[in-house]
Design an enzyme around this catalytic site. Structure first.
Site, PDB file in Angstrom:
ATOM      1  N   HIS A 121       0.886  -1.179   0.000  1.00 28.19           N
ATOM      2  CA  HIS A 121       0.000   0.000   0.000  1.00 28.19           C
ATOM      3  C   HIS A 121       0.919   1.223   0.000  1.00 28.19           C
ATOM      4  O   HIS A 121       2.015   1.182   0.562  1.00 28.19           O
ATOM      5  CB  HIS A 121      -0.838  -0.045   1.278  1.00 28.19           C
ATOM      6  N   ASP A 198       2.781  -4.624   7.997  1.00 29.26           N
ATOM      7  CA  ASP A 198       1.565  -3.834   7.816  1.00 29.26           C
ATOM      8  C   ASP A 198       0.387  -4.802   7.952  1.00 29.26           C
ATOM      9  O   ASP A 198       0.117  -5.595   7.053  1.00 29.26           O
ATOM     10  CB  ASP A 198       1.609  -3.176   6.429  1.00 29.26           C
ATOM     11  N   GLN A 201      -4.678  -5.078   6.596  1.00 24.49           N
ATOM     12  CA  GLN A 201      -5.621  -5.906   5.859  1.00 24.49           C
ATOM     13  C   GLN A 201      -5.728  -7.307   6.459  1.00 24.49           C
ATOM     14  O   GLN A 201      -6.617  -8.074   6.105  1.00 24.49           O
ATOM     15  CB  GLN A 201      -5.140  -5.986   4.400  1.00 24.49           C
ATOM     16  N   LYS A 224     -10.765  -0.679  10.112  1.00 20.63           N
ATOM     17  CA  LYS A 224     -10.928  -1.863   9.267  1.00 20.63           C
ATOM     18  C   LYS A 224     -11.348  -3.086  10.079  1.00 20.63           C
ATOM     19  O   LYS A 224     -11.628  -4.143   9.526  1.00 20.63           O
ATOM     20  CB  LYS A 224      -9.642  -2.141   8.492  1.00 20.63           C
ATOM     21  N   CYS A 362      -4.687   2.470  -3.803  1.00 17.16           N
ATOM     22  CA  CYS A 362      -3.455   2.941  -3.157  1.00 17.16           C
ATOM     23  C   CYS A 362      -2.311   1.951  -3.349  1.00 17.16           C
ATOM     24  O   CYS A 362      -1.441   1.808  -2.496  1.00 17.16           O
ATOM     25  CB  CYS A 362      -3.653   3.203  -1.656  1.00 17.16           C
TER      26      CYS A 362
HETATM   27  C1  LIG Z   1      -5.907   0.488   4.553  1.00 20.15           C
HETATM   28  C2  LIG Z   1      -4.514   0.086   4.451  1.00 20.15           C
HETATM   29  C3  LIG Z   1      -3.483   0.936   4.857  1.00 20.15           C
HETATM   30  C4  LIG Z   1      -3.725   2.335   5.332  1.00 20.15           C
HETATM   31  O1  LIG Z   1      -4.542   2.370   6.448  1.00 20.15           O
HETATM   32  P1  LIG Z   1      -5.137   3.762   6.964  1.00 20.15           P
HETATM   33  O2  LIG Z   1      -6.203   3.320   7.919  1.00 20.15           O
HETATM   34  O3  LIG Z   1      -5.680   4.478   5.774  1.00 20.15           O
HETATM   35  O4  LIG Z   1      -4.030   4.494   7.625  1.00 20.15           O
HETATM   36  C5  LIG Z   1      -2.193   0.473   4.773  1.00 20.15           C
HETATM   37  N1  LIG Z   1      -1.926  -0.760   4.333  1.00 20.15           N
HETATM   38  C6  LIG Z   1      -2.891  -1.617   3.932  1.00 20.15           C
HETATM   39  C7  LIG Z   1      -2.514  -2.974   3.483  1.00 20.15           C
HETATM   40  C8  LIG Z   1      -4.216  -1.213   3.976  1.00 20.15           C
HETATM   41  O5  LIG Z   1      -5.167  -2.057   3.573  1.00 20.15           O
END
Ligand SMILES: *Cc1c(COP(=O)(O)O)cnc(C)c1O
Length: 404
Positions: A121, A198, A201, A224, A362
């Site tokens: 992302h 990260d 997701q 999320k 993104c």
């Molecule tokens: C949504 C997402 C982000 C960013 O998260 P924010 O809540 O917008 O800060 C980063 N990495 C992944 C894999 C995402 O799905």
């Protein structure tokens, strides 16, 4: 199995019409809907204990502080961190990665390397580009293949004693790929590199165990996982968080301040400058309770069923191609129909009540890899149903008919 009717009753937003049609919400990878317990907890907080935390001696301030710190402990147990000092409240994944990358850049020098993957992302690309610009370090990319799996042989070749940080996504938001992060973490540690995962997701689908993973940092967003926007968590190993310089200066993050010198507060407060999203942090704990109440095993099995069903049904549409066909993937389906622009499909299915995401999600480098402007992305949650997938299929067929 899940009691889907009971679950759907927890999400009033799902029970409405959009553009005159029953809403089908398939944009869960962008943000999840909130159950009633979460909505109620926000109102209850503001109606009963709203006060600033860690400051007042008065009763409300104590109650708010206790609730905030209790939530931190809940999250600590959820991700299996050793200590609640390792749980930093943030505004979300983006904030968490920037916090780490910004501080980490002070340890970097020319010749050092940061390794990210081809499916990150933008939130896990740009902060590292900043860190490289600031320090002279260089950014290296673990490539992926056509299916949307990372090419591990290439990772093995890229990792070396100059690698200082490996920052990869647990699960791809655009493709659904579940990455072999345990392998990546172990190999990175062999050369002395730190690892940031990260988890934005992954956390809607998986209960992460940061000690079993042995990652140095794990970041995710509250919104999320059925929590409020503007909330998130940075997990960091205590030793790393001790070493990392503070990100923002202000109230709450200091021990003593004079005009000559300031000393910093202990963890976790060192990274929590200013008045935080108190209600959000508290309520994030409620969201996590809600998900654990359903159970991640059940969520996983149910969503797998939706993924298999949706994949099969979509592939029956002629000219439709799915991007991201990794063996291990979550309930995200990115697709295009030959000759049609994803945006046009998105607009038409929205008119039919179906919310999907269109665009690059993104993750522009993934779109460049496939040579496409974007995809239509349908992402399913545990509160979705096969009947809703049928509505999506009909909507996509209609869009195809209208646009061809
Ligand atoms: C949504 C997402 C982000 C960013 O998260 P924010 O809540 O917008 O800060 C980063 N990495 C992944 C894999 C995402 O799905």
């Amino acid at each position: 199995m899940l009691d889907i009717n009971a679950i759907r009753a927890d999400f009033p937003i799902l029970n409405q019409k959009v553009n005159g049609k029953p809403l089908v919400y398939f944009d869960n990878a962008a943000t999840a809907q909130k159950p009633k317990v979460v909505e109620k907890a926000i109102i209850e907080y503001y109606e009963t204990i709203n006060a600033n935390i860690h400051r007042g001696v008065h009763t409300l301030s104590q109650l708010a502080t206790d609730a905030y710190e209790e939530s931190r402990k809940k999250i600590q147990h959820h991700v299996n961190a050793k200590s609640d000092k390792e749980i930093i409240f943030t505004a979300g994944t983006t904030f968490g990665i920037n916090l780490v990358a910004n501080g980490f850049s002070s340890f970097l020098k020319k010749g050092d390397e940061i390794l990210i993957s081809a499916m990150e992302h933008h939130s896990n690309i740009v902060p590292w580009q900043f860190a490289c610009e600031r320090s002279g370090a260089s950014l290296k990319i673990i490539p992926m293949n056509e299916e949307g799996d990372l090419i591990l042989e290439e990772f093995d070749k890229l990792i070396n004693s100059n690698t200082k940080m490996v920052a990869v996504t647990h699960i791809s938001n655009a493709l659904g790929t579940v990455n072999p992060i345990k392998y990546i973490i172990d190999e990175a540690h062999k050369v002395g590199a730190a690892v940031l995962i990260d988890g934005a997701q992954a956390t809607p689908h998986i209960k992460p165990d940061v000690q079993a993973l042995d990652c140095d940092f794990y970041v995710f967003s509250g919104h999320k996982i059925c929590g409020p926007t503007g909330t998130g968590i940075l997990y960091g190993k205590e030793a790393w968080l001790d070493k990392l310089p503070p990100y923002q200066g202000g109230g709450e993050m200091i021990k003593t301040v004079t005009f000559e010198k300031t000393t910093y507060a202990c963890l976790p407060h060192k990274f929590e400058a200013g008045t935080p999203n108190i209600a959000g942090g508290i309520v994030l704990g409620y969201a996590i309770d809600y998900l654990n109440g359903i159970g991640f095993d059940k969520i996983k099995a149910y969503e797998k069923d939706l993924l298999d069903y949706g994949t099969k049904k979509l592939l029956e549409i002629e000219g439709l191609k799915i991007y991201g066909t990794a063996k291990e993937k979550t309930s995200v389906i990115s697709f295009n129909i030959q000759g049609l622009h994803p945006y046009d499909i998105g607009v038409i299915v929205d008119k039919l009540g179906v919310a999907v995401r269109t665009g690059h999600h993104c993750t522009q480098p993934i779109m460049d890899f496939y040579g496409i402007p974007g995809t239509v992305r349908a992402s399913f949650s545990f509160y979705n149903t096969k009947e809703e997938i049928d509505i999506l299929i009909e909507a996509v067929k209609k869009a195809k008919q209208m646009l061809s």
